[in-house]
Design a protein around this motif. Sequence first.
Motif, PDB file in Angstrom:
ATOM      1  N   VAL A  47     -18.511 -32.061 -27.433  1.00 40.89           N
ATOM      2  CA  VAL A  47     -18.339 -31.672 -26.250  1.00 40.89           C
ATOM      3  C   VAL A  47     -18.015 -30.037 -26.094  1.00 40.89           C
ATOM      4  O   VAL A  47     -18.736 -29.188 -25.388  1.00 40.89           O
ATOM      5  CB  VAL A  47     -17.159 -32.202 -25.105  1.00 40.89           C
ATOM      6  CG1 VAL A  47     -17.089 -31.557 -23.780  1.00 40.89           C
ATOM      7  CG2 VAL A  47     -17.443 -33.648 -25.150  1.00 40.89           C
ATOM      8  N   ALA A  48     -17.135 -29.822 -27.185  1.00 40.68           N
ATOM      9  CA  ALA A  48     -16.677 -28.175 -27.135  1.00 40.68           C
ATOM     10  C   ALA A  48     -18.223 -27.499 -27.795  1.00 40.68           C
ATOM     11  O   ALA A  48     -18.622 -26.350 -27.137  1.00 40.68           O
ATOM     12  CB  ALA A  48     -15.754 -27.851 -28.068  1.00 40.68           C
ATOM     13  N   ILE A  50     -21.290 -28.342 -27.490  1.00 36.68           N
ATOM     14  CA  ILE A  50     -22.515 -27.958 -26.335  1.00 36.68           C
ATOM     15  C   ILE A  50     -21.914 -27.142 -25.335  1.00 36.68           C
ATOM     16  O   ILE A  50     -22.675 -26.452 -24.763  1.00 36.68           O
ATOM     17  CB  ILE A  50     -22.638 -29.773 -25.437  1.00 36.68           C
ATOM     18  CG1 ILE A  50     -23.287 -30.692 -26.480  1.00 36.68           C
ATOM     19  CG2 ILE A  50     -23.475 -29.556 -24.458  1.00 36.68           C
ATOM     20  CD1 ILE A  50     -23.124 -32.267 -26.126  1.00 36.68           C
ATOM     21  N   LEU A  51     -20.590 -27.123 -24.724  1.00 37.51           N
ATOM     22  CA  LEU A  51     -20.235 -26.123 -23.631  1.00 37.51           C
ATOM     23  C   LEU A  51     -20.686 -24.871 -24.337  1.00 37.51           C
ATOM     24  O   LEU A  51     -20.873 -23.899 -23.627  1.00 37.51           O
ATOM     25  CB  LEU A  51     -18.856 -26.299 -23.562  1.00 37.51           C
ATOM     26  CG  LEU A  51     -18.469 -27.515 -22.612  1.00 37.51           C
ATOM     27  CD1 LEU A  51     -16.784 -27.702 -22.382  1.00 37.51           C
ATOM     28  CD2 LEU A  51     -19.047 -27.431 -21.225  1.00 37.51           C
ATOM     29  N   ILE A  52     -20.139 -24.655 -25.618  1.00 37.73           N
ATOM     30  CA  ILE A  52     -20.458 -23.089 -26.125  1.00 37.73           C
ATOM     31  C   ILE A  52     -22.068 -22.882 -26.209  1.00 37.73           C
ATOM     32  O   ILE A  52     -22.117 -21.653 -26.045  1.00 37.73           O
ATOM     33  CB  ILE A  52     -20.015 -23.306 -27.861  1.00 37.73           C
ATOM     34  CG1 ILE A  52     -18.261 -23.088 -27.846  1.00 37.73           C
ATOM     35  CG2 ILE A  52     -20.514 -22.065 -28.587  1.00 37.73           C
ATOM     36  CD1 ILE A  52     -17.636 -23.322 -29.039  1.00 37.73           C
ATOM     37  N   ILE A  54     -24.151 -23.794 -24.164  1.00 39.25           N
ATOM     38  CA  ILE A  54     -24.266 -23.670 -22.663  1.00 39.25           C
ATOM     39  C   ILE A  54     -23.819 -22.066 -22.250  1.00 39.25           C
ATOM     40  O   ILE A  54     -24.770 -21.332 -21.758  1.00 39.25           O
ATOM     41  CB  ILE A  54     -23.781 -24.621 -21.791  1.00 39.25           C
ATOM     42  CG1 ILE A  54     -24.547 -26.032 -21.879  1.00 39.25           C
ATOM     43  CG2 ILE A  54     -24.207 -24.232 -20.393  1.00 39.25           C
ATOM     44  CD1 ILE A  54     -23.986 -27.001 -21.174  1.00 39.25           C
ATOM     45  N   ILE A  55     -22.740 -21.800 -22.506  1.00 37.28           N
ATOM     46  CA  ILE A  55     -22.241 -20.506 -22.343  1.00 37.28           C
ATOM     47  C   ILE A  55     -22.886 -19.296 -22.795  1.00 37.28           C
ATOM     48  O   ILE A  55     -23.304 -18.462 -22.320  1.00 37.28           O
ATOM     49  CB  ILE A  55     -20.597 -20.428 -22.901  1.00 37.28           C
ATOM     50  CG1 ILE A  55     -19.722 -21.573 -21.946  1.00 37.28           C
ATOM     51  CG2 ILE A  55     -20.145 -19.223 -22.379  1.00 37.28           C
ATOM     52  CD1 ILE A  55     -18.482 -21.742 -22.313  1.00 37.28           C
ATOM     53  N   GLY A 188     -19.955 -22.696 -32.027  1.00 38.76           N
ATOM     54  CA  GLY A 188     -20.817 -23.767 -31.712  1.00 38.76           C
ATOM     55  C   GLY A 188     -21.477 -24.748 -32.643  1.00 38.76           C
ATOM     56  O   GLY A 188     -21.146 -26.093 -32.473  1.00 38.76           O
ATOM     57  N   ILE A 228     -11.239 -26.827 -24.766  1.00 36.79           N
ATOM     58  CA  ILE A 228     -11.248 -25.658 -23.973  1.00 36.79           C
ATOM     59  C   ILE A 228     -10.719 -24.666 -24.661  1.00 36.79           C
ATOM     60  O   ILE A 228     -10.887 -23.664 -25.300  1.00 36.79           O
ATOM     61  CB  ILE A 228     -10.845 -25.570 -22.594  1.00 36.79           C
ATOM     62  CG1 ILE A 228     -11.837 -26.338 -21.569  1.00 36.79           C
ATOM     63  CG2 ILE A 228     -10.626 -23.977 -22.081  1.00 36.79           C
ATOM     64  CD1 ILE A 228     -11.467 -26.559 -19.950  1.00 36.79           C
ATOM     65  N   ILE A 232     -12.769 -24.390 -28.369  1.00 36.73           N
ATOM     66  CA  ILE A 232     -13.582 -23.205 -27.903  1.00 36.73           C
ATOM     67  C   ILE A 232     -12.800 -21.718 -28.060  1.00 36.73           C
ATOM     68  O   ILE A 232     -13.424 -21.177 -29.089  1.00 36.73           O
ATOM     69  CB  ILE A 232     -14.114 -23.135 -26.697  1.00 36.73           C
ATOM     70  CG1 ILE A 232     -15.132 -24.569 -26.437  1.00 36.73           C
ATOM     71  CG2 ILE A 232     -14.981 -21.902 -25.976  1.00 36.73           C
ATOM     72  CD1 ILE A 232     -15.451 -24.718 -24.902  1.00 36.73           C
TER      73      ILE A 232
END
Length: 306
Positions: A47-48, A50-52, A54-55, A188, A228, A232
């Motif tokens: 999840v971390a 994927i979020l990275i 996206i950001i 990421g 988070i 990240i």
Amino acid sequence: MPKSQSPLLIILAFFSIYVIWGSTYLLNKIAVNELPPFMLASIRFIVAGILIFIIARIMGKSIAISWRQLRNTTIAGFLFLTFGNGVVVWALKFVDSGFAALEISAQPLIILLLMRILQGKKIQMMSVIGVILGFIGIYLLVSQKQVLSQENSVMGMLMIFACMLSWGYGSLFVGKADLPKNYFVNTGYQMFIGGIMLALSSLIFGETWSSPLEWGKPVQYSMILLIIFGSIVAFTSFNYLLKVVSPEKVATSTYVNPIIALALGWYFLNEEITLQSIFAAIILLTGVYFINTKRKFIVFPRFFRF
């Protein structure tokens, strides 16, 4: 000084790996009491990652990497996350969070010895003293009856030590490897690939997966904080520091991590802090100081140079 190496950025990065990582022992301990360890770690890192990504795309950063960089991020992801972190989470089922942090506080000792063995780096007298103190501190820590009497505690301690070797080698590897120049993107890829390998490990070991909706509130909150801040923010800071300062300096996070972990474990989980653990912590952290200090050992300036 280049913008990427600004003093403020370096200070914030050190604060991140000092304080945030110190709290992750508590968060992992809370979560692993309910969730299988490899599943827990895999969800956190996938999840971390994927979020990275996206950001990074929102910020206009390219996430393209070469095959060589992909190979190197895979190696780093395994050393740091799949083995180095996943197995520590597993070991937390059998040892207290504060104890795990104290054992890992000997990380600079491991890095110093690996630099000597693998890179031929000379060890100064102050560092030799630090190594000796480190071994004494580790012995005092792991020889306690309260620790040895816990089921599978010895196995947990040995596996944490193996993780320290993995992190130590990974720190040396990342310092020289061809990796994505953007530290955020680099993190990421390591997170996502390390998480995938952890998910495969979870399936191999037959762990039972469950929906986050079925988890208790403390576990849900712990996972959010781990993703988070623990993943990240802190791991990006870690990768950044490995490129702009020496591995020994990065490893000084072990000065602060065990103190925070011990305090949080005692306050929230009622983990026992023994007098012997306090002595072990003082000796270990003193050893870490001697390993990282740049001062010369004045008493024997000629006869004791390693």
